[in-house]
Design a protein around this motif. Sequence first.
Motif, PDB file in Angstrom:
ATOM      1  N   VAL A   1      15.985  13.122 -16.079  1.00  0.00           N
ATOM      2  CA  VAL A   1      15.933  13.323 -14.641  1.00  0.00           C
ATOM      3  C   VAL A   1      16.688  12.071 -13.845  1.00  0.00           C
ATOM      4  O   VAL A   1      16.913  11.122 -14.522  1.00  0.00           O
ATOM      5  N   LYS A   2      16.837  12.371 -12.638  1.00  0.00           N
ATOM      6  CA  LYS A   2      17.797  11.095 -12.063  1.00  0.00           C
ATOM      7  C   LYS A   2      17.075  11.106 -10.683  1.00  0.00           C
ATOM      8  O   LYS A   2      16.171  11.766 -10.256  1.00  0.00           O
ATOM      9  N   ASN A   3      17.345   9.735 -10.115  1.00  0.00           N
ATOM     10  CA  ASN A   3      16.698   9.542  -8.749  1.00  0.00           C
ATOM     11  C   ASN A   3      17.311  10.362  -7.759  1.00  0.00           C
ATOM     12  O   ASN A   3      18.342  10.894  -7.737  1.00  0.00           O
ATOM     13  N   SER A   4      16.402  10.609  -6.614  1.00  0.00           N
ATOM     14  CA  SER A   4      16.952  11.309  -5.599  1.00  0.00           C
ATOM     15  C   SER A   4      16.581  10.699  -4.180  1.00  0.00           C
ATOM     16  O   SER A   4      15.629   9.962  -3.838  1.00  0.00           O
ATOM     17  N   ASN A   5      17.280  11.240  -3.138  1.00  0.00           N
ATOM     18  CA  ASN A   5      17.555  10.643  -1.730  1.00  0.00           C
ATOM     19  C   ASN A   5      16.572  11.737  -0.879  1.00  0.00           C
ATOM     20  O   ASN A   5      16.524  11.503   0.243  1.00  0.00           O
ATOM     21  N   LYS A   6      16.162  12.633  -1.426  1.00  0.00           N
ATOM     22  CA  LYS A   6      15.342  13.615  -0.873  1.00  0.00           C
ATOM     23  C   LYS A   6      13.997  12.960  -0.005  1.00  0.00           C
ATOM     24  O   LYS A   6      13.369  12.306  -0.802  1.00  0.00           O
ATOM     25  N   THR A   7      13.914  13.592   0.945  1.00  0.00           N
ATOM     26  CA  THR A   7      12.592  12.841   1.610  1.00  0.00           C
ATOM     27  C   THR A   7      11.641  13.656   2.099  1.00  0.00           C
ATOM     28  O   THR A   7      11.648  14.886   2.455  1.00  0.00           O
ATOM     29  N   ARG A   8      10.529  13.102   2.262  1.00  0.00           N
ATOM     30  CA  ARG A   8       9.257  14.043   2.772  1.00  0.00           C
ATOM     31  C   ARG A   8       9.145  14.087   4.279  1.00  0.00           C
ATOM     32  O   ARG A   8       9.542  12.991   4.776  1.00  0.00           O
ATOM     33  N   VAL A   9       8.813  15.118   4.712  1.00  0.00           N
ATOM     34  CA  VAL A   9       9.041  15.505   6.295  1.00  0.00           C
ATOM     35  C   VAL A   9       8.061  14.599   7.000  1.00  0.00           C
ATOM     36  O   VAL A   9       8.566  14.105   8.160  1.00  0.00           O
ATOM     37  N   HIS A  10       6.611  14.444   6.643  1.00  0.00           N
ATOM     38  CA  HIS A  10       5.973  13.693   7.534  1.00  0.00           C
ATOM     39  C   HIS A  10       5.709  12.194   7.115  1.00  0.00           C
ATOM     40  O   HIS A  10       4.493  11.529   6.862  1.00  0.00           O
ATOM     41  N   ILE A  11       6.838  11.367   7.107  1.00  0.00           N
ATOM     42  CA  ILE A  11       6.830  10.068   6.825  1.00  0.00           C
ATOM     43  C   ILE A  11       6.275   9.414   8.079  1.00  0.00           C
ATOM     44  O   ILE A  11       6.787   9.518   9.351  1.00  0.00           O
ATOM     45  N   PRO A  12       5.222   8.325   8.028  1.00  0.00           N
ATOM     46  CA  PRO A  12       4.745   7.940   9.209  1.00  0.00           C
ATOM     47  C   PRO A  12       5.961   6.959   9.971  1.00  0.00           C
ATOM     48  O   PRO A  12       6.569   6.367   9.587  1.00  0.00           O
TER      49      PRO A  12
ATOM     50  N   LEU B   1       0.783  -1.234   0.054  1.00  0.00           N
ATOM     51  CA  LEU B   1       0.110   0.123  -0.035  1.00  0.00           C
ATOM     52  C   LEU B   1       0.957   1.250  -0.008  1.00  0.00           C
ATOM     53  O   LEU B   1       1.518   1.528   0.970  1.00  0.00           O
ATOM     54  N   ALA B   2       0.704   2.051  -1.090  1.00  0.00           N
ATOM     55  CA  ALA B   2       1.496   3.393  -0.949  1.00  0.00           C
ATOM     56  C   ALA B   2       0.685   4.156   0.148  1.00  0.00           C
ATOM     57  O   ALA B   2      -0.364   4.594  -0.029  1.00  0.00           O
ATOM     58  N   VAL B   3       1.544   4.693   0.917  1.00  0.00           N
ATOM     59  CA  VAL B   3       1.062   5.504   2.076  1.00  0.00           C
ATOM     60  C   VAL B   3       1.161   7.006   1.710  1.00  0.00           C
ATOM     61  O   VAL B   3       0.102   7.688   2.354  1.00  0.00           O
ATOM     62  N   ASP B   4       2.291   7.517   1.217  1.00  0.00           N
ATOM     63  CA  ASP B   4       2.164   8.933   0.721  1.00  0.00           C
ATOM     64  C   ASP B   4       3.264   9.112  -0.308  1.00  0.00           C
ATOM     65  O   ASP B   4       3.959   8.098  -0.460  1.00  0.00           O
TER      66      ASP B   4
END
Length: 529
Positions: A403-414, A150-153
């Motif tokens: 484009v390239k892949n990135s390791n940037k993260t979203r702030v509100h990961i459960p 399940l994709a959460v966000d």
Amino acid sequence: MLECDFLIIGSGGGGLFSALHLAPYGKTIILSKKDPNETATSYAQGGIAAVLSKDDSYKSHIEDTLKLGCGICREDVVRVIVESGPEIIRDLENLGVIFDRDEDGYHLSIEGGHSNRRVAHIRDQTGRVFQDVLYHNAVNTDAKIITNALAVDLIVDEEEGQRTCYGAVVLTPDGTIEDIRAKITILATGGAGKVYLVTSNPDISTGDGLAMAYRAGAKIINMEFVQFHPTCLYLPGARPAHERTFLITEAARGEGAILTTIDGDRFMPAYDHLAELAPRDVVSKAIYDVLSKTGDDYVLLDMRPIRGVSLKRRFPYIYENCLKWGYDITMEPIPVIPAAHYICGGVETNLNGRTSIERLYAVGEVAYTGMHGANRLASNSLLETFVMAKRASQDAIKLSKKVKNSNKTRVHIPTSKIPTQEKIVISHEWNSIRRVMTSYASMMRSDHRLNLADKYLALIGDILKVDYKKYAPSLDLVETFNLHHVACLIVKSALMRKESRGLHYNVDYPQQDDENFRKETVITSYEEE
């Protein structure tokens, strides 16, 4: 953490058709939150609309679509999608789909709102065949299908006012949270029929893609326009309340089936000159009006007037399923009611499937292309899905090279690992959302009802926010959270439209107001309810 070129969230028609185009050009992952073949596509009985007869024309199909869209379709989109129809039919045939034919070529049905026969089909199991053929082709590519995931966000970052998607946070089959990084992410998650108590949709239709895109800041359009299918089999107490209501395809009325009251009185000619072939919203509202006057729980669909075809051969799926519930369609009429069927609004995209978030695409029911406007023409949904999946894939292939892949993260990961201790609360809120929407934001609306829905949903949201932050993500919790966001989007959009148009009917504003509301309803930013 997994990395790929193309992440497709959803394994229905839009997701699989996209994967078939993308897999030769890069590592492709398809996420399916349950069984990959339990999709809305699988339940599409009627067929796919396309201009395939010498008696038909693009002009006629376009006009029918625009008329039903009540002035707010995007005409350029309608034209491109309609004119792509024959090409998509050939693509499906090349993959192994065999459409029903007669001595004149394709056997074409006519459905509500169409001025010509133009619905290609495979008996009454078109979607099931599409799903099986597409899945068979997909598993024979290099694409990786991950089930029970399940994709959460969405993983989104913002720079200089532009948001970019880098993949998704996923609840894996073993219950852990994992990032899947992707150059391109495609939402193909379908609709959100489960936001209502009675729906033709499968249990997976909880608006996951809509909710994720909304939380990520994507532009959402026209969520007030919810289509109710007029004829779903009435099964009181036969199934648990959470299960799907069995749909009776509109093609049955196209072939000659009629609607009557329990007493046997035919009523549709009194509501529209097209009678049973009127658009779905007209037929659904007529049924609602009849039931309000008679006090009955259902009306009857009589398929016995159909001439020139064997009901068992033309509608085998309907025949067999009705027989399971004790109804023989060759001998008696069957009880039917309207049910939530299709969300005409969604995540805004352009003609290449791009959303307002960079590197995020949307195809199928989750998307708003402008094809349907205020009301969808029957069997245009599969046409739109496949045309846009192909166009989005072709555009995504080009973009992926830049484009390239990135390791940037979203702030509100459960991050919580505490398992849910209050499942009864989640179950209660799930049911509460659906009851609120059915009671206050269904086919017939008023400002009073919509404001009540808004208040109730705010209370439910307060409870859900606590649980969502406190407990580890689970399928039930995330789906309920998503369903709540979709419900709020529908109600907020409905409150913004102070008129009646297409699928949106407000008793306080019964007339169409072109001067003030011949426009799309736009929600551009996520606000925590």
